[in-house]
Design a protein around this motif. Sequence first.
Motif, short mmCIF file in Angstrom:
data_model
loop_
_atom_site.label_atom_id
_atom_site.label_comp_id
_atom_site.label_asym_id
_atom_site.label_seq_id
_atom_site.Cartn_x
_atom_site.Cartn_y
_atom_site.Cartn_z
N LYS A 36 0.84 -1.16 -0.08
CA LYS A 36 0.07 0.37 0.31
C LYS A 36 1.26 1.00 0.32
O LYS A 36 1.80 1.13 0.41
N ALA A 37 0.18 1.71 -0.70
CA ALA A 37 1.49 3.27 -0.62
C ALA A 37 1.31 4.21 0.33
O ALA A 37 -0.37 4.28 0.62
N ILE A 38 1.98 4.91 0.98
CA ILE A 38 2.23 5.87 2.21
C ILE A 38 0.86 7.62 1.35
O ILE A 38 1.15 7.55 0.78
N ASP A 39 -0.09 6.78 2.89
CA ASP A 39 -1.54 8.07 2.58
C ASP A 39 -1.02 9.10 3.90
O ASP A 39 -1.89 9.47 4.21
N PHE A 40 -0.45 8.81 4.72
CA PHE A 40 -0.47 9.58 5.70
C PHE A 40 1.69 10.57 5.83
O PHE A 40 2.58 9.81 5.17
N TRP A 41 1.30 11.63 6.95
CA TRP A 41 2.85 12.19 6.69
C TRP A 41 2.54 13.05 8.45
O TRP A 41 1.37 13.67 8.32
#
Length: 106
Positions: A36-41
């Motif tokens: 899954k692609a990173i979707d948080f920062w």
Amino acid sequence: MTQYHFVAASEAFLTVEEPLDEVLRERVRHYGETGKAIDFWLVKRPAFLEAPELASAAAGVPRPAAAVVSTDAKFIEFLKLRLEFVARGSFEAPSPAIADALASVG
């Protein structure tokens, strides 16, 4: 426009007092294993807190602030329950008031 969700608190609370780095490292590991692609920062001194439409949510956040921003509402809900003493909200960006969801001030 993209819908972003966030939890925000003082920078010291999120980066020193709480073991947030452990939670985020575990999430990165899990995403890597599942492809899954990173979707948080993690955003230090988030500019979006200065937007007029977030004034009520931002009012209780001590400065300098930090926030975890994500497009995954369930992850932010989990963080709110895990961290407890944080402000939670959402916004759309880019917008006239929030050009960049991940921008910092100063």
